[in-house]
Design a protein around this motif. Structure first.
Motif, PDB file in Angstrom:
ATOM      1  N   LEU A  63       7.369   3.372  -7.594  1.00 57.08           N
ATOM      2  CA  LEU A  63       6.357   4.416  -7.646  1.00 57.08           C
ATOM      3  C   LEU A  63       6.060   4.879  -9.061  1.00 57.08           C
ATOM      4  N   THR A  64       4.773   5.068  -9.331  1.00 56.47           N
ATOM      5  CA  THR A  64       4.347   5.703 -10.565  1.00 56.47           C
ATOM      6  C   THR A  64       4.321   7.221 -10.363  1.00 56.47           C
ATOM      7  N   HIS A  65       4.128   7.940 -11.466  1.00 55.80           N
ATOM      8  CA  HIS A  65       4.006   9.395 -11.362  1.00 55.80           C
ATOM      9  C   HIS A  65       2.815   9.765 -10.481  1.00 55.80           C
ATOM     10  N   GLU A  66       1.699   9.075 -10.646  1.00 53.23           N
ATOM     11  CA  GLU A  66       0.517   9.380  -9.829  1.00 53.23           C
ATOM     12  C   GLU A  66       0.770   9.062  -8.360  1.00 53.23           C
ATOM     13  N   ASP A  67       1.452   7.938  -8.076  1.00 55.56           N
ATOM     14  CA  ASP A  67       1.814   7.626  -6.690  1.00 55.56           C
ATOM     15  C   ASP A  67       2.565   8.789  -6.059  1.00 55.56           C
ATOM     16  N   ARG A  68       3.534   9.317  -6.784  1.00 56.04           N
ATOM     17  CA  ARG A  68       4.364  10.394  -6.240  1.00 56.04           C
ATOM     18  C   ARG A  68       3.523  11.637  -5.946  1.00 56.04           C
ATOM     19  N   GLU A  69       2.613  11.958  -6.840  1.00 54.27           N
ATOM     20  CA  GLU A  69       1.753  13.123  -6.620  1.00 54.27           C
ATOM     21  C   GLU A  69       0.898  12.935  -5.368  1.00 54.27           C
ATOM     22  N   LEU A  70       0.339  11.723  -5.191  1.00 56.48           N
ATOM     23  CA  LEU A  70      -0.515  11.470  -4.034  1.00 56.48           C
ATOM     24  C   LEU A  70       0.284  11.484  -2.738  1.00 56.48           C
ATOM     25  N   LEU A  71       1.508  10.988  -2.770  1.00 57.15           N
ATOM     26  CA  LEU A  71       2.346  10.995  -1.574  1.00 57.15           C
ATOM     27  C   LEU A  71       2.731  12.409  -1.158  1.00 57.15           C
ATOM     28  N   ARG A  72       2.816  13.312  -2.132  1.00 58.88           N
ATOM     29  CA  ARG A  72       3.169  14.699  -1.821  1.00 58.88           C
ATOM     30  C   ARG A  72       1.961  15.526  -1.359  1.00 58.88           C
ATOM     31  N   HIS A  73       0.779  14.984  -1.521  1.00 56.64           N
ATOM     32  CA  HIS A  73      -0.427  15.723  -1.136  1.00 56.64           C
ATOM     33  C   HIS A  73      -0.433  15.915   0.385  1.00 56.64           C
ATOM     34  N   PRO A  74      -0.739  17.124   0.869  1.00 52.25           N
ATOM     35  CA  PRO A  74      -0.712  17.356   2.317  1.00 52.25           C
ATOM     36  C   PRO A  74      -1.753  16.563   3.103  1.00 52.25           C
ATOM     37  N   GLY A  75      -2.752  16.010   2.419  1.00 52.72           N
ATOM     38  CA  GLY A  75      -3.733  15.185   3.111  1.00 52.72           C
ATOM     39  C   GLY A  75      -3.280  13.754   3.339  1.00 52.72           C
ATOM     40  N   THR A  76      -2.163  13.363   2.708  1.00 50.07           N
ATOM     41  CA  THR A  76      -1.636  12.007   2.883  1.00 50.07           C
ATOM     42  C   THR A  76      -0.713  11.977   4.090  1.00 50.07           C
ATOM     43  N   GLY A  77      -1.091  11.195   5.095  1.00 51.52           N
ATOM     44  CA  GLY A  77      -0.286  11.107   6.298  1.00 51.52           C
ATOM     45  C   GLY A  77       0.383   9.762   6.493  1.00 51.52           C
ATOM     46  N   ALA A  78      -0.096   8.740   5.768  1.00 49.17           N
ATOM     47  CA  ALA A  78       0.426   7.397   5.981  1.00 49.17           C
ATOM     48  C   ALA A  78       0.212   6.556   4.729  1.00 49.17           C
ATOM     49  N   LEU A  79       0.937   5.464   4.663  1.00 50.49           N
ATOM     50  CA  LEU A  79       0.905   4.550   3.520  1.00 50.49           C
ATOM     51  C   LEU A  79       0.895   3.120   4.040  1.00 50.49           C
ATOM     52  N   ILE A  80       0.070   2.270   3.427  1.00 42.88           N
ATOM     53  CA  ILE A  80       0.086   0.857   3.763  1.00 42.88           C
ATOM     54  C   ILE A  80       0.550   0.062   2.552  1.00 42.88           C
ATOM     55  N   LEU A  81       1.439  -0.893   2.784  1.00 41.14           N
ATOM     56  CA  LEU A  81       1.978  -1.738   1.729  1.00 41.14           C
ATOM     57  C   LEU A  81       1.300  -3.102   1.741  1.00 41.14           C
ATOM     58  N   PHE A  82       1.230  -3.712   0.552  1.00 41.41           N
ATOM     59  CA  PHE A  82       0.601  -5.016   0.385  1.00 41.41           C
ATOM     60  C   PHE A  82       1.575  -5.977  -0.297  1.00 41.41           C
ATOM     61  N   SER A  83       1.142  -7.213  -0.473  1.00 43.92           N
ATOM     62  CA  SER A  83       2.003  -8.218  -1.113  1.00 43.92           C
ATOM     63  C   SER A  83       2.414  -7.795  -2.518  1.00 43.92           C
ATOM     64  N   ARG A  84       1.542  -7.084  -3.234  1.00 43.64           N
ATOM     65  CA  ARG A  84       1.868  -6.654  -4.600  1.00 43.64           C
ATOM     66  C   ARG A  84       3.018  -5.653  -4.627  1.00 43.64           C
ATOM     67  N   ASN A  85       3.286  -5.028  -3.481  1.00 39.16           N
ATOM     68  CA  ASN A  85       4.369  -4.047  -3.393  1.00 39.16           C
ATOM     69  C   ASN A  85       5.704  -4.685  -3.052  1.00 39.16           C
ATOM     70  N   TYR A  86       5.733  -6.006  -2.919  1.00 37.21           N
ATOM     71  CA  TYR A  86       6.920  -6.674  -2.381  1.00 37.21           C
ATOM     72  C   TYR A  86       7.443  -7.756  -3.324  1.00 37.21           C
ATOM     73  N   ALA A  87       8.750  -7.745  -3.543  1.00 35.66           N
ATOM     74  CA  ALA A  87       9.422  -8.822  -4.285  1.00 35.66           C
ATOM     75  C   ALA A  87      10.573  -9.414  -3.488  1.00 35.66           C
ATOM     76  N   SER A  88      11.298  -8.562  -2.769  1.00 32.77           N
ATOM     77  CA  SER A  88      12.464  -9.012  -2.009  1.00 32.77           C
ATOM     78  C   SER A  88      12.793  -7.954  -0.972  1.00 32.77           C
ATOM     79  N   PRO A  89      13.605  -8.299   0.030  1.00 32.00           N
ATOM     80  CA  PRO A  89      14.013  -7.284   1.005  1.00 32.00           C
ATOM     81  C   PRO A  89      14.707  -6.087   0.365  1.00 32.00           C
ATOM     82  N   ALA A  90      15.567  -6.342  -0.620  1.00 35.23           N
ATOM     83  CA  ALA A  90      16.285  -5.230  -1.269  1.00 35.23           C
ATOM     84  C   ALA A  90      15.310  -4.313  -2.002  1.00 35.23           C
ATOM     85  N   GLN A  91      14.381  -4.916  -2.732  1.00 30.68           N
ATOM     86  CA  GLN A  91      13.386  -4.109  -3.455  1.00 30.68           C
ATOM     87  C   GLN A  91      12.538  -3.303  -2.488  1.00 30.68           C
TER      88      GLN A  91
END
Length: 336
Positions: free
Chosen positions: A16-44
């Protein structure tokens, strides 16, 4: 600032970037979708989800992990065949295909849930008319009754692992040639034709689907608005005729099929006013911020809470998972 959690957005990378964290804390954010760019390994992936839930403990986390060409997490996850493989098997041996479909639903869900993923936007209920390149082998079958049987088995497998199912793309995307990611397709059939064909799986499986995703398609003999922006499709047909009570997702408002509605705030407003419970804005950070600012001003309304779709991990035996992996490999080999 007050906003209902009506937006599903994305994050930039594998942490997460600083901006990601701010957006995730916004009360209008209810869900998140992940993409291939967000993935490197199961542990990550597990580390990223932990970061996300630190910022927003109750957020719904989603991915497109249908199988075939739509599978965001690959290395470290089982390769799931395109659903057309199950349809081909159904034509040869229906019982074997239903068992295999259940295994694919189980395998997909059972591998995602331990990493904190709540839902995969699956299964596809669209019929394969041989016309749509964007649907194509993502469809289980050309015939509605076969799709109903195979999808019901797939949903049963997902449920056995603890994941709710999301049907897409209501009322049916398989007939049009156009790709709604790139244009706004128009389907010229009558409501009776659509009801007798594409809608059959949605009608018969509505009670088994906790989520429903709409199509960015205009059915111009039915309504001038794309289905995801149409009160007729959402209220009269989906809620009224089908009696559907689950969560309604817009398709991605960044798609060209949604652009005619105006700015991102305008797209969100039209979708929510039509009856969507959650709007998606993917791969456009400025658009997501535009929607969040709009939600700060939007009057509160009654919606189905996204938390109703949070995964509940069920015990799946090692033997059952290995059997499903073997089936997946066999189906992929047969498809070569």
């Amino acid at each position: 600032m007050s906003a209902q959690p009506l937006l599903m957005l994305d994050v930039a990378g594998q942490s997460l970037t600083h901006e990601d964290r701010e957006l995730l804390r916004h009360p209008g954010t209810g869900a998140l979708i992940l993409f291939s760019r967000n993935y490197a390994s199961p542990a990550q992936l597990s580390e990223l989800v932990t970061e996300i839930r630190t910022e927003s403990p109750d957020i719904l986390i989603a991915v497109d992990q249908e199988g075939g060409r739509v599978q965001r997490f690959r290395e470290g996850f089982s390769r799931i065949p395109p659903m057309r493989c199950l349809g081909a098997l159904y034509d040869r041996d229906a019982d074997a295909a239903l068992a295999a479909s259940r295994e694919m639903g189980l395998l997909m869900a059972a591998e995602l849930i331990p990493h904190g993923i709540d839902i995969s936007f699956a299964p596809v209920l669209d019929l394969d008319f041989g016309a749509s390149s964007v649907i194509g082998d993502r469809s289980f079958h050309a015939h509605a009754d076969a799709v109903v049987a195979l999808v019901a088995a797939f949903i049963d497998g997902m449920a056995a692992a603890g994941m709710a199912a999301t049907g897409k793309h209501f009322p049916g995307h398989g007939f049009v040639q156009g790709d709604s990611h790139l244009e706004l397709p128009v389907d010229h059939r009558s409501l009776d034709e659509i009801r007798a064909q594409d809608m059959v799986p949605f009608i018969k499986l509505a009670d088994s689907l906790a989520g429903m995703m709409l199509a960015h398609i205009v059915y111009d003999q039915v309504d001038a608005e794309p289905a995801g922006f149409s009160r007729f499709w959402l209220q009269n047909i989906l809620r009224g005729e089908l009696g559907y009570r689950g969560l309604i997702f817009s398709d991605d408002l960044s798609m060209e099929g949604a652009a005619a509605a105006g700015s991102y705030a305008q797209r969100a407003a039209v979708a929510l006013d039509a009856g969507c419970d959650m709007v998606l804005v993917c791969n456009n950070r400025a658009g997501a911020i535009d929607v969040l600012r709009y939600l700060e001003q939007r009057p509160a309304s009654q919606v189905v809470p996204a938390s109703s779709m949070r995964a509940q991990q069920h015990q799946v035996s090692t033997a059952a998972l290995q059997a499903a992996r073997n089936t997946a490999m066999r189906l992929l080999e047969e498809a070569k």
